[in-house]
Design an enzyme around this catalytic site. Structure first.
Site, PDB file in Angstrom:
ATOM      1  CD  GLN A  10      -3.233   0.662   1.993  1.00 44.18           C
ATOM      2  OE1 GLN A  10      -3.396  -0.479   2.410  1.00 44.18           O
ATOM      3  NE2 GLN A  10      -4.052   1.652   2.314  1.00 44.18           N
ATOM      4  CB  SER A  95       2.419  -4.899   3.562  1.00 44.82           C
ATOM      5  OG  SER A  95       1.270  -4.817   4.395  1.00 44.82           O
ATOM      6  CG  LEU A  96      -1.058  -4.820  -0.582  1.00 44.75           C
ATOM      7  CD1 LEU A  96      -1.485  -5.388  -1.937  1.00 44.75           C
ATOM      8  CD2 LEU A  96      -1.704  -3.478  -0.376  1.00 44.75           C
ATOM      9  NE  ARG A 120      -3.180  -8.096   4.667  1.00 40.35           N
ATOM     10  CZ  ARG A 120      -2.366  -7.057   4.515  1.00 40.35           C
ATOM     11  NH1 ARG A 120      -2.708  -6.053   3.700  1.00 40.35           N
ATOM     12  NH2 ARG A 120      -1.207  -6.998   5.152  1.00 40.35           N
ATOM     13  CG  HIS A 204       2.394  -4.421   9.077  1.00 40.40           C
ATOM     14  ND1 HIS A 204       2.161  -5.743   8.799  1.00 40.40           N
ATOM     15  CD2 HIS A 204       2.232  -3.747   7.907  1.00 40.40           C
ATOM     16  CE1 HIS A 204       1.885  -5.869   7.508  1.00 40.40           C
ATOM     17  NE2 HIS A 204       1.914  -4.673   6.949  1.00 40.40           N
ATOM     18  CD  GLN A 253       1.270  -9.577   5.647  1.00 41.17           C
ATOM     19  OE1 GLN A 253       0.103  -9.266   5.822  1.00 41.17           O
ATOM     20  NE2 GLN A 253       1.809  -9.720   4.464  1.00 41.17           N
TER      21      GLN A 253
END
Length: 312
Positions: A10, A95-96, A120, A204, A253
């Site tokens: 992102q 991440s994503l 998510r 996170h 995660q």
């Protein structure tokens, strides 16, 4: 060459993303249409000509970034043709981008990946009320000092390193008040720059536990296939292929730190000498700060794809 395909997270979204690629590639258009059908929304129109604030919403940005990267991958694979010289030995995502990487490696199909990222995004946005959490970037500071600054700033609240992106580049996350306290502490500990980030939630960190719980439920109902190549996971910075372990790590995660610097170093140690970023130009600059003597390419349109294929 030993290649890793890597996928951005992102922050890489922008209005206009994917437009040129779709105009040039049938395969890219098919990806965007399949994602629209899976989500029941015209996400591609939002990506091409929508409102920037709407695109930035986590529930839109996450599947949009994934769709753009997979469209780039499909266009590359089509242009390379049968017996493609652009094979890859590992995948990784920031991440994503880890979901995108797993889609590229065959663990999830495209529609499933889009739906998981929609969930998510919604779960991460809903986990913490707007204004309660925040994130900040710390530049020019060693990782250990960033951890120390976050610990000193917490004072009973959540404040932790969320992303270890590269040498001298970390991101902290947690309660807004604690993150704000961290900025002057980080500067005292050597940060060249410490600044709040314009994000909608504190990703996170422990405040994301409700989102982790929701993803645990969603992933338990989803088939995860063994990837065709190993994934270097954000949480462990190590390769993984076991579907059950992949599911566990995807849940961890959500609240865990993205160990990107360590992941890149581990891939390099495993023999990777070319990193190809698909759908963005944000990870390659980090990689160049982490390891030397590697080839790096960022692909976002057909010109980039053609240049890469000419080189190989």
């Amino acid at each position: 060459m030993t290649r890793a395909f890597i996928f951005p997270g992102q922050g890489s979204q922008k209005v206009g993303m994917g437009r040129e690629l779709a105009a040039s590639s049938t395969q890219a258009r098919e990806v965007f249409q399949e994602v629209d059908d899976a989500l029941g929304q015209n996400l591609f129109r939002l990506m091409c000509e929508g409102d920037a604030d709407e695109l930035q919403l986590t529930e839109n940005a996450q599947p949009a970034i994934m769709a753009n990267a997979i469209a780039t991958l499909r266009a590359l694979q089509h242009e390379a043709g049968t017996g493609s010289p652009v094979s890859f030995a590992y995948v990784a995502g920031h991440s994503l981008g880890e979901y995108t990487a797993l889609c590229a490696a065959g663990s999830f199909d495209l529609a499933t990946t889009a739906r998981l990222l929609k969930i998510r995004g919604q779960a991460m946005q809903a986990a913490v009320p707007v204004g309660v959490g925040a994130m900040a970037a710390l530049l020019g500071i060693e990782f250990e000092q960033a951890v120390k600054a976050a610990e000193q700033a917490a004072q009973g609240e959540v404040c932790a390193v969320a992303n270890d992106n590269a040498f001298g580049q970390a991101v902290i996350s947690g309660h807004a008040s604690a993150v704000e306290r961290c900025l002057p502490i980080a500067k005292e500990l050597g940060a060249r720059k410490a600044m709040m980030l314009p994000v909608s939630a504190p990703f996170h960190c422990a405040l994301m536990q409700p989102a982790a719980d929701r993803m645990a439920g969603a992933l338990s109902e989803t088939e995860i296939r063994e990837p065709v190549v190993p994934l270097f996971a954000n949480v462990t910075a190590a390769p993984v292929s076991d579907p059950a372990e992949i599911g566990t790590l995807l849940v961890e995660q959500v609240t865990g730190m993205v160990r990107w610097r360590e992941s890149v170093m581990a891939m390099h140690a495993a023999g990777v000498d070319q990193f190809i970023e698909l759908g963005g130009k944000v990870l390659v600059p980090m990689i160049k700060r982490i390891v030397e003597d590697v080839a790096c390419d960022s692909l976002v349109d057909m010109r980039d794809i053609e240049s890469l294929l000419e080189a190989v």
